[in-house]
Design a protein around this motif. Structure first.
Motif, PDB file in Angstrom:
ATOM      1  N   ILE A 173     -44.631   3.727  -7.512  1.00  0.00           N
ATOM      2  CA  ILE A 173     -46.051   3.696  -8.041  1.00  0.00           C
ATOM      3  C   ILE A 173     -46.376   5.239  -8.595  1.00  0.00           C
ATOM      4  CG2 ILE A 173     -48.809   3.733  -7.724  1.00  0.00           C
ATOM      5  CD1 ILE A 173     -48.350   1.023  -6.277  1.00  0.00           C
ATOM      6  N   GLU A 174     -45.984   5.945  -7.538  1.00  0.00           N
ATOM      7  CA  GLU A 174     -46.409   7.437  -8.044  1.00  0.00           C
ATOM      8  C   GLU A 174     -45.588   8.256  -9.246  1.00  0.00           C
ATOM      9  OE1 GLU A 174     -49.009   8.948  -6.802  1.00  0.00           O
ATOM     10  OE2 GLU A 174     -49.537   7.245  -5.546  1.00  0.00           O
ATOM     11  N   SER A 175     -44.213   7.892  -9.069  1.00  0.00           N
ATOM     12  CA  SER A 175     -43.284   8.195 -10.249  1.00  0.00           C
ATOM     13  C   SER A 175     -43.830   7.555 -11.400  1.00  0.00           C
ATOM     14  CB  SER A 175     -41.983   7.693  -9.643  1.00  0.00           C
ATOM     15  OG  SER A 175     -40.849   8.127 -10.592  1.00  0.00           O
ATOM     16  N   ASP A 176     -44.333   6.298 -11.401  1.00  0.00           N
ATOM     17  CA  ASP A 176     -44.364   5.599 -12.736  1.00  0.00           C
ATOM     18  C   ASP A 176     -45.670   6.222 -13.389  1.00  0.00           C
ATOM     19  OD1 ASP A 176     -42.318   4.057 -12.623  1.00  0.00           O
ATOM     20  OD2 ASP A 176     -43.301   2.112 -11.653  1.00  0.00           O
ATOM     21  N   ILE A 177     -46.657   6.428 -12.512  1.00  0.00           N
ATOM     22  CA  ILE A 177     -47.850   6.919 -13.074  1.00  0.00           C
ATOM     23  C   ILE A 177     -47.730   8.372 -13.681  1.00  0.00           C
ATOM     24  CG2 ILE A 177     -50.301   7.860 -12.393  1.00  0.00           C
ATOM     25  CD1 ILE A 177     -50.280   5.065 -12.516  1.00  0.00           C
ATOM     26  N   ARG A 178     -46.985   9.272 -12.985  1.00  0.00           N
ATOM     27  CA  ARG A 178     -46.586  10.579 -13.597  1.00  0.00           C
ATOM     28  C   ARG A 178     -45.809  10.362 -14.921  1.00  0.00           C
ATOM     29  NH1 ARG A 178     -45.155  11.656  -8.312  1.00  0.00           N
ATOM     30  NH2 ARG A 178     -43.081  11.288  -8.665  1.00  0.00           N
ATOM     31  N   THR A 179     -44.721   9.761 -15.059  1.00  0.00           N
ATOM     32  CA  THR A 179     -43.950   9.487 -16.095  1.00  0.00           C
ATOM     33  C   THR A 179     -44.670   8.785 -17.203  1.00  0.00           C
ATOM     34  OG1 THR A 179     -42.118   9.091 -14.646  1.00  0.00           O
ATOM     35  CG2 THR A 179     -41.837   8.258 -16.711  1.00  0.00           C
ATOM     36  N   LEU A 180     -45.599   7.719 -17.112  1.00  0.00           N
ATOM     37  CA  LEU A 180     -46.463   7.207 -18.025  1.00  0.00           C
ATOM     38  C   LEU A 180     -47.463   8.188 -18.468  1.00  0.00           C
ATOM     39  CD1 LEU A 180     -46.621   4.512 -19.628  1.00  0.00           C
ATOM     40  CD2 LEU A 180     -48.605   3.755 -17.842  1.00  0.00           C
ATOM     41  N   SER A 181     -48.132   8.903 -17.810  1.00  0.00           N
ATOM     42  CA  SER A 181     -48.901   9.820 -18.439  1.00  0.00           C
ATOM     43  C   SER A 181     -48.303  10.552 -19.289  1.00  0.00           C
ATOM     44  CB  SER A 181     -49.500  10.666 -17.227  1.00  0.00           C
ATOM     45  OG  SER A 181     -48.603  11.166 -16.493  1.00  0.00           O
ATOM     46  N   ARG A 182     -46.883  11.320 -19.010  1.00  0.00           N
ATOM     47  CA  ARG A 182     -46.257  12.015 -20.045  1.00  0.00           C
ATOM     48  C   ARG A 182     -45.834  11.386 -21.087  1.00  0.00           C
ATOM     49  NH1 ARG A 182     -43.742  13.758 -14.944  1.00  0.00           N
ATOM     50  NH2 ARG A 182     -41.941  12.355 -15.443  1.00  0.00           N
ATOM     51  N   LEU A 183     -45.753  10.272 -20.984  1.00  0.00           N
ATOM     52  CA  LEU A 183     -45.143   9.237 -22.246  1.00  0.00           C
ATOM     53  C   LEU A 183     -46.006   9.280 -23.076  1.00  0.00           C
ATOM     54  CD1 LEU A 183     -42.729   7.820 -23.353  1.00  0.00           C
ATOM     55  CD2 LEU A 183     -43.312   5.924 -22.024  1.00  0.00           C
ATOM     56  N   LEU A 184     -47.422   8.934 -22.676  1.00  0.00           N
ATOM     57  CA  LEU A 184     -48.640   9.001 -23.664  1.00  0.00           C
ATOM     58  C   LEU A 184     -48.557   9.865 -24.564  1.00  0.00           C
ATOM     59  CD1 LEU A 184     -51.488   6.940 -21.605  1.00  0.00           C
ATOM     60  CD2 LEU A 184     -50.218   6.328 -23.812  1.00  0.00           C
ATOM     61  N   ILE A 185     -48.515  11.301 -23.867  1.00  0.00           N
ATOM     62  CA  ILE A 185     -48.827  12.392 -24.351  1.00  0.00           C
ATOM     63  C   ILE A 185     -47.616  12.610 -25.489  1.00  0.00           C
ATOM     64  CG2 ILE A 185     -48.703  14.886 -24.469  1.00  0.00           C
ATOM     65  CD1 ILE A 185     -49.859  14.484 -21.652  1.00  0.00           C
ATOM     66  N   MET A 186     -46.252  12.126 -25.330  1.00  0.00           N
ATOM     67  CA  MET A 186     -45.216  12.277 -26.118  1.00  0.00           C
ATOM     68  C   MET A 186     -45.113  11.373 -27.289  1.00  0.00           C
ATOM     69  SD  MET A 186     -42.056  12.789 -23.554  1.00  0.00           S
ATOM     70  CE  MET A 186     -40.825  12.890 -24.512  1.00  0.00           C
ATOM     71  N   THR A 187     -45.905  10.333 -27.019  1.00  0.00           N
ATOM     72  CA  THR A 187     -46.143   9.125 -28.183  1.00  0.00           C
ATOM     73  C   THR A 187     -47.185   9.415 -29.069  1.00  0.00           C
ATOM     74  OG1 THR A 187     -47.033   7.701 -26.821  1.00  0.00           O
ATOM     75  CG2 THR A 187     -44.753   7.476 -26.939  1.00  0.00           C
ATOM     76  N   ARG A 188     -48.112  10.541 -28.534  1.00  0.00           N
ATOM     77  CA  ARG A 188     -49.149  10.964 -29.490  1.00  0.00           C
ATOM     78  C   ARG A 188     -50.079   9.712 -29.652  1.00  0.00           C
ATOM     79  NH1 ARG A 188     -47.315  15.391 -34.120  1.00  0.00           N
ATOM     80  NH2 ARG A 188     -46.338  16.890 -32.536  1.00  0.00           N
ATOM     81  N   LEU A 189     -50.364   8.792 -28.765  1.00  0.00           N
ATOM     82  CA  LEU A 189     -51.377   7.757 -28.902  1.00  0.00           C
ATOM     83  C   LEU A 189     -52.736   8.258 -28.315  1.00  0.00           C
ATOM     84  CD1 LEU A 189     -49.171   4.720 -27.817  1.00  0.00           C
ATOM     85  CD2 LEU A 189     -49.860   5.202 -29.914  1.00  0.00           C
ATOM     86  N   THR A 190     -52.839   9.212 -27.371  1.00  0.00           N
ATOM     87  CA  THR A 190     -53.826   9.619 -27.226  1.00  0.00           C
ATOM     88  C   THR A 190     -54.636  10.871 -27.815  1.00  0.00           C
ATOM     89  OG1 THR A 190     -53.071  11.109 -25.544  1.00  0.00           O
ATOM     90  CG2 THR A 190     -53.695   8.645 -24.714  1.00  0.00           C
ATOM     91  N   PRO A 191     -55.821  11.136 -27.959  1.00  0.00           N
ATOM     92  CA  PRO A 191     -56.409  11.933 -28.507  1.00  0.00           C
ATOM     93  C   PRO A 191     -56.001  13.379 -28.006  1.00  0.00           C
ATOM     94  CG  PRO A 191     -58.155  10.476 -28.260  1.00  0.00           C
ATOM     95  CD  PRO A 191     -56.939  10.128 -27.468  1.00  0.00           C
ATOM     96  N   LYS A 192     -56.043  14.545 -28.696  1.00  0.00           N
ATOM     97  CA  LYS A 192     -55.912  15.816 -28.132  1.00  0.00           C
ATOM     98  C   LYS A 192     -56.867  16.412 -27.461  1.00  0.00           C
ATOM     99  CE  LYS A 192     -52.556  17.625 -31.726  1.00  0.00           C
ATOM    100  NZ  LYS A 192     -52.461  18.555 -32.923  1.00  0.00           N
ATOM    101  N   GLY A 193     -56.793  17.061 -26.225  1.00  0.00           N
ATOM    102  CA  GLY A 193     -57.552  17.470 -25.341  1.00  0.00           C
ATOM    103  C   GLY A 193     -58.406  16.497 -24.655  1.00  0.00           C
ATOM    104  N   LEU A 194     -58.114  15.197 -24.397  1.00  0.00           N
ATOM    105  CA  LEU A 194     -58.743  14.166 -23.644  1.00  0.00           C
ATOM    106  C   LEU A 194     -58.103  14.258 -22.455  1.00  0.00           C
ATOM    107  CD1 LEU A 194     -60.672  12.079 -23.315  1.00  0.00           C
ATOM    108  CD2 LEU A 194     -59.201  10.351 -24.080  1.00  0.00           C
ATOM    109  N   ASP A 195     -58.822  14.771 -21.317  1.00  0.00           N
ATOM    110  CA  ASP A 195     -58.189  14.591 -19.999  1.00  0.00           C
ATOM    111  C   ASP A 195     -58.282  13.074 -19.337  1.00  0.00           C
ATOM    112  OD1 ASP A 195     -57.501  15.249 -17.383  1.00  0.00           O
ATOM    113  OD2 ASP A 195     -59.349  16.132 -16.656  1.00  0.00           O
TER     114      ASP A 195
END
Length: 471
Positions: A173-195
């Protein structure tokens, strides 16, 4: 995870990536590929006109989300469940195309081969207990964290459902959450600046709850106890001797999907009774118990049709997504509902501010728009002669025609026209899960094509809630 058997035979997954390193590597490889696509897309956009650019961006988001969904589906476990949760939260910050694709993770999940889950069952129960059971190696339902197998107890033929957790999902779980959060940033699916830290904190907490089979067993037994004297509902019985921290065994409870013809062709009065029972259950869970099964997937609800008469029953399945709501939250949310019913905007906003839905700093236009939206949402609970309810949505008795209502689209238009999303980015986590179930209630009653007035039912629930708070 629902126990619904849709009769389909999806190819089973023959191997699971269960170690954090190999799971992270698989996602990192996906991220690297996404980065190259982003560069190519950005360069191509230079040569596109504004309209073409918008269309290209939409298609780009859809493709990126599809690649992400496909990979998460293969990995299973917490990273896929997190992807499902993003489709729920994502309506507040992800492109519409991405939400649509990620939502597919909810229902289209291939099972895992028996030889992968069998060792989990053997370690959990031991050979002696297993010899008491005859287990179908083909799963009847599969989800992101585990799958369900049909079984029979040899000594008496009792039909069972055995829910088995996939190996390694809790540890990843912990590793998956960290990796997925980085992946969302890399795929540019989330707005810039959104925490997204609060979102992923909630997803992490949710995942730990859903792999806690002892907690799910507790909630299953609690619902069974509280509903034991209500003949409208059936809750599976837990067999503790066949349970562990990774295995949950209950009785198999038969029933039909609400979408099946057997249910859809029931007389109007019987469908109305089912819909009323479903609505009343939700109001009881939230306003009286403060304990809500928050996953509205249709597979979690089966209809047991009474072949002899009219005593149809609702079978309730899967209590892993049950959430507890504090009394203060319930009271403040009740203020929003009371205010919406009585068109008291001060009361609506007082409740909304108390639970963090609105803030004093928001422009008055935003606060008014939010109150307007709340007043619209309670449309099915208006008085029969309320002129604000479209005449086409009332039958001759003044009852609301749930199956014909376009209310969700009208609410969405109000939110869009008033730019509520600018100020209402990611709501409090309690709201996300509560409204998830609330939307499920509306969809259930619409699918049953109910025609009923539910105002008195809601008012009664609010009164009981107020009495409980006063005691």
């Amino acid at each position: 995870m629902s126990f619904e058997d849709d009769g389909s035979q999806k190819p089973s997954i023959q191997a699971l990536k269960t170690k954090p390193l190999e799971r992270s590597f698989a996602l990192a490889r996906l991220g690297a590929g996404a980065g190259a696509k982003i560069v190519a897309h950005s360069i191509a956009n230079i040569f596109r006109g504004e309209i073409d650019r918008d269309q290209a961006n939409r298609e780009f988001y859809r493709r990126q989300a599809q690649v992400l969904a496909d990979e998460l589906g293969k990995l299973k476990g917490s990273v896929m469940k997190a992807g499902q949760m993003l489709s729920l939260y994502g309506q507040y910050f992800l492109p519409e195309e991405a939400v649509t694709v990620l939502s597919s993770l909810q229902d289209d999940t291939p099972p895992v081969d028996w030889r992968i889950v069998a060792p989990v069952l053997q370690r959990a129960l031991g050979r002696h207990r297993l010899r008491e059971l005859e287990i179908d190696e083909q799963p009847m339902a599969a989800a992101s964290l585990g799958q369900v197998h049909r079984a029979y107890r040899r000594k008496d033929g009792l039909a069972l459902c055995i829910k088995i957790q996939y190996p390694g999902v809790a540890d990843a779980i912990e590793s998956d959450i960290r990796t997925l959060s980085r992946l969302l940033i890399m795929t540019r699916l989330t707005p810039k600046g959104l925490d997204l830290t609060p979102v992923f904190n909630e997803v992490r907490e949710m995942l730990h709850r859903e792999v806690d089979y002892e907690s799910e067993r507790h909630f299953t037994e609690t619902f069974a106890e509280r509903l034991k004297d209500d003949p409208r509902f059936v809750v599976p019985r837990v067999l503790g001797e066949y349970c562990s921290d990774q295995v949950l065994t209950t009785t198999f409870e038969h029933g039909h999907s609400v979408r099946q013809e057997t249910v859809q062709t029931l007389p109007q009065a019987r469908r109305n009774r089912l819909g009323h029972a479903f609505l009343e259950l939700f109001l009881t869970e939230f306003f009286r118990w403060g304990m809500v099964q928050s996953d509205p997937h249709f597979g979690n609800y089966r209809i047991r049709v009474d072949e002899q008469g009219e005593d149809d029953r609702i079978v309730l399945l899967d209590f892993g997504a049950t959430r507890i709501f504090g009394r203060g939250f319930v009271e403040s949310y009740g203020d929003i509902v009371r205010g919406a019913l009585s068109r008291d905007r001060d009361l609506i906003l007082r409740g909304a501010k108390a639970i963090g839905l609105m803030q004093e700093s928001f422009p008055r236009s935003v606060l008014d728009a939010f109150a307007q939206m709340c007043e619209l949402i309670v449309e099915p609970f208006n008085a029969a002669n309320d002129p604000r309810t479209p005449e086409s949505l009332r039958n001759a008795k003044g009852e609301y025609r749930w199956g014909d209502s376009d209310l969700p689209m009208r609410v969405g238009r109000v939110a869009a026209l008033n730019a509520l999303s600018i100020h209402f980015r990611v709501p409090p986590r309690e709201i996300v899960f509560l409204h998830r179930r609330l939307a499920g209630v509306f969809i259930m009653l619409a699918t049953l094509r109910c025609e009923l007035s539910a105002r008195d039912t809601l008012l009664c629930a609010l009164e009981e809630s107020a009495r409980s708070s006063a005691e």
